[in-house]
Design a protein around this motif. Sequence first.
Motif, PDB file in Angstrom:
ATOM      1  N   LEU A  15      35.583  42.666  38.575  1.00  0.00           N
ATOM      2  CA  LEU A  15      36.368  41.445  38.379  1.00  0.00           C
ATOM      3  C   LEU A  15      35.948  40.326  39.322  1.00  0.00           C
ATOM      4  CD1 LEU A  15      39.958  42.933  37.967  1.00  0.00           C
ATOM      5  CD2 LEU A  15      38.750  41.586  36.267  1.00  0.00           C
ATOM      6  N   ASN A  16      34.885  40.515  40.080  1.00  0.00           N
ATOM      7  CA  ASN A  16      34.525  39.537  41.110  1.00  0.00           C
ATOM      8  C   ASN A  16      34.416  38.119  40.572  1.00  0.00           C
ATOM      9  OD1 ASN A  16      34.406  41.820  42.631  1.00  0.00           O
ATOM     10  ND2 ASN A  16      32.329  41.519  43.380  1.00  0.00           N
ATOM     11  N   ALA A  17      33.775  37.965  39.424  1.00  0.00           N
ATOM     12  CA  ALA A  17      33.582  36.618  38.881  1.00  0.00           C
ATOM     13  C   ALA A  17      34.917  35.947  38.591  1.00  0.00           C
ATOM     14  CB  ALA A  17      32.725  36.685  37.618  1.00  0.00           C
ATOM     15  N   LEU A  18      35.845  36.669  37.986  1.00  0.00           N
ATOM     16  CA  LEU A  18      37.145  36.085  37.667  1.00  0.00           C
ATOM     17  C   LEU A  18      37.965  35.827  38.929  1.00  0.00           C
ATOM     18  CD1 LEU A  18      38.125  38.190  34.522  1.00  0.00           C
ATOM     19  CD2 LEU A  18      37.067  35.928  34.613  1.00  0.00           C
ATOM     20  N   GLN A  19      37.843  36.733  39.890  1.00  0.00           N
ATOM     21  CA  GLN A  19      38.617  36.575  41.120  1.00  0.00           C
ATOM     22  C   GLN A  19      38.084  35.439  41.993  1.00  0.00           C
ATOM     23  OE1 GLN A  19      38.133  40.615  42.470  1.00  0.00           O
ATOM     24  NE2 GLN A  19      40.227  41.184  41.874  1.00  0.00           N
ATOM     25  N   GLU A  20      36.774  35.211  41.970  1.00  0.00           N
ATOM     26  CA  GLU A  20      36.170  34.207  42.843  1.00  0.00           C
ATOM     27  C   GLU A  20      36.026  32.838  42.185  1.00  0.00           C
ATOM     28  OE1 GLU A  20      32.480  35.915  44.166  1.00  0.00           O
ATOM     29  OE2 GLU A  20      33.464  37.796  44.789  1.00  0.00           O
ATOM     30  N   LEU A  21      36.202  32.783  40.876  1.00  0.00           N
ATOM     31  CA  LEU A  21      36.103  31.496  40.182  1.00  0.00           C
ATOM     32  C   LEU A  21      37.275  30.609  40.584  1.00  0.00           C
ATOM     33  CD1 LEU A  21      34.212  30.257  37.998  1.00  0.00           C
ATOM     34  CD2 LEU A  21      35.940  30.919  36.315  1.00  0.00           C
ATOM     35  N   ASN A  22      36.971  29.381  40.970  1.00  0.00           N
ATOM     36  CA  ASN A  22      38.017  28.449  41.387  1.00  0.00           C
ATOM     37  C   ASN A  22      37.661  27.041  40.933  1.00  0.00           C
ATOM     38  OD1 ASN A  22      36.086  27.462  43.296  1.00  0.00           O
ATOM     39  ND2 ASN A  22      36.716  29.079  44.734  1.00  0.00           N
ATOM     40  N   SER A  23      38.487  26.091  41.315  1.00  0.00           N
ATOM     41  CA  SER A  23      38.272  24.713  40.868  1.00  0.00           C
ATOM     42  C   SER A  23      36.944  24.155  41.362  1.00  0.00           C
ATOM     43  CB  SER A  23      39.429  23.823  41.345  1.00  0.00           C
ATOM     44  OG  SER A  23      39.555  23.889  42.766  1.00  0.00           O
ATOM     45  N   GLY A  63      23.464  50.161  37.309  1.00  0.00           N
ATOM     46  CA  GLY A  63      22.740  49.246  38.175  1.00  0.00           C
ATOM     47  C   GLY A  63      23.661  48.305  38.923  1.00  0.00           C
ATOM     48  N   ALA A  64      23.057  47.271  39.479  1.00  0.00           N
ATOM     49  CA  ALA A  64      23.811  46.250  40.218  1.00  0.00           C
ATOM     50  C   ALA A  64      24.257  45.162  39.247  1.00  0.00           C
ATOM     51  CB  ALA A  64      22.938  45.651  41.319  1.00  0.00           C
ATOM     52  N   LEU A  65      25.532  44.785  39.312  1.00  0.00           N
ATOM     53  CA  LEU A  65      26.103  43.783  38.413  1.00  0.00           C
ATOM     54  C   LEU A  65      25.999  42.411  39.067  1.00  0.00           C
ATOM     55  CD1 LEU A  65      29.310  45.736  37.314  1.00  0.00           C
ATOM     56  CD2 LEU A  65      26.967  45.889  36.425  1.00  0.00           C
ATOM     57  N   VAL A  66      25.163  41.560  38.511  1.00  0.00           N
ATOM     58  CA  VAL A  66      24.949  40.215  39.047  1.00  0.00           C
ATOM     59  C   VAL A  66      25.599  39.221  38.105  1.00  0.00           C
ATOM     60  CG1 VAL A  66      23.248  38.548  39.853  1.00  0.00           C
ATOM     61  CG2 VAL A  66      22.754  41.002  40.010  1.00  0.00           C
ATOM     62  N   ASP A  67      26.722  38.649  38.527  1.00  0.00           N
ATOM     63  CA  ASP A  67      27.463  37.666  37.728  1.00  0.00           C
ATOM     64  C   ASP A  67      27.234  36.266  38.274  1.00  0.00           C
ATOM     65  OD1 ASP A  67      28.457  39.792  36.294  1.00  0.00           O
ATOM     66  OD2 ASP A  67      30.351  39.879  37.399  1.00  0.00           O
ATOM     67  N   TYR A  68      27.072  35.311  37.388  1.00  0.00           N
ATOM     68  CA  TYR A  68      26.870  33.925  37.819  1.00  0.00           C
ATOM     69  C   TYR A  68      27.437  32.962  36.781  1.00  0.00           C
ATOM     70  CZ  TYR A  68      22.846  34.159  34.648  1.00  0.00           C
ATOM     71  OH  TYR A  68      22.049  34.336  33.550  1.00  0.00           O
ATOM     72  N   TYR A  69      27.578  31.717  37.204  1.00  0.00           N
ATOM     73  CA  TYR A  69      28.194  30.686  36.351  1.00  0.00           C
ATOM     74  C   TYR A  69      27.259  29.492  36.236  1.00  0.00           C
ATOM     75  CZ  TYR A  69      31.171  26.634  35.309  1.00  0.00           C
ATOM     76  OH  TYR A  69      31.696  25.477  34.783  1.00  0.00           O
ATOM     77  N   LEU A  70      27.092  28.997  35.015  1.00  0.00           N
ATOM     78  CA  LEU A  70      26.348  27.770  34.759  1.00  0.00           C
ATOM     79  C   LEU A  70      27.278  26.771  34.089  1.00  0.00           C
ATOM     80  CD1 LEU A  70      22.974  29.189  33.326  1.00  0.00           C
ATOM     81  CD2 LEU A  70      23.413  28.384  35.658  1.00  0.00           C
ATOM     82  N   LYS A  71      27.331  25.578  34.631  1.00  0.00           N
ATOM     83  CA  LYS A  71      28.225  24.556  34.066  1.00  0.00           C
ATOM     84  C   LYS A  71      27.748  24.106  32.697  1.00  0.00           C
ATOM     85  CE  LYS A  71      30.322  20.065  35.127  1.00  0.00           C
ATOM     86  NZ  LYS A  71      30.372  18.944  36.109  1.00  0.00           N
ATOM     87  N   GLU A  72      26.424  23.998  32.521  1.00  0.00           N
ATOM     88  CA  GLU A  72      25.860  23.545  31.260  1.00  0.00           C
ATOM     89  C   GLU A  72      24.698  24.440  30.851  1.00  0.00           C
ATOM     90  OE1 GLU A  72      24.639  19.563  32.005  1.00  0.00           O
ATOM     91  OE2 GLU A  72      26.682  18.740  32.056  1.00  0.00           O
TER      92      GLU A  72
END
Length: 306
Positions: A15-23, A63-72
């Motif tokens: 859940l790291n991506a959801l927990q760390e996502l902020n404004s 394996g290792a779960l690498v989550d990331y965010y791209l605005k566009e």
Amino acid sequence: ILGTHSRGIWILDNLNALQELNSESLVADFELFSVPDAEQIRYTRAFAHAGDMLFRGENPPAGALVDYYLKENVSEDDVFLEIYDTDGTLIRALDADTTAGISRVVWDLRHSRLPAAPIDTVNVDTTLIRSNNSVSRGPLGPWVTPGLYIARLTLNGRIKEAHFSVREDPRITLPVESRRAWSATALEIAELYSLLVADNGAIQPALWYLEKYRRQGIGFDATAADEIEETGRIYSELLSRTRSLYNQILAWPGDLTADQKSQWRYYQETYRRISPSGEEYQNRMLPRLNRSLPEHLRIAMPGADF
């Protein structure tokens, strides 16, 4: 974990991506979330046609779960996702999703997959030949040594990193030095295998054309052809044996057996011994064969590096 009232359960492993996502993350061009520590679990593989004999859920991603965010959305040339060790050595370049939103890439905790071997046109039906001169994917890369690693996300030259650890399968008990030696040996064998793939890739097209010209009744220098075919046979045999040893080594972590050590020494020595034959093929055998062929039938030299 979500229960479905005796129908089953759904498990979201990270859940790291959801927990760390902020404004702040949402207005940024990109964000790399923390990467959980990973274990090199050797998962069992169920065979086909098991039907309803197996009652178990899907394993977590291996394996290792690498989550990331791209605005566009971005182009493939703008974004890179890579794994480094703490010395700054590139371990693996991963295929990054370029679409906007949160994406996940699973690194299998291995070095890059080895190249696929070219088809042995002497022993394989030539109807199997494909445009890329291969009918299969190469072997999986060696497992990395347990330790600290860095996931690096680069977007248009800007970098974000996340540190994480890789641990051995907890069921495997092996001294640290033996584990490192096993990984180092696997990498060495993988390197020889890759060299042999390149060498074979340079010779196999000539073998294919020789077979084709024989079927068509086209004459050529028989001595040069015999030399090329013998060189191809030796390289192909050494490639096959090296791949077999590589698969054996990867199947069981630990010190090599006396027989495996003997094989490995022999394959290294054999490669050093036959390397001049590769140079002879490039500098003498193929030019001699081509001189005996009409100009429009001459065989081009691939990008070989013997």
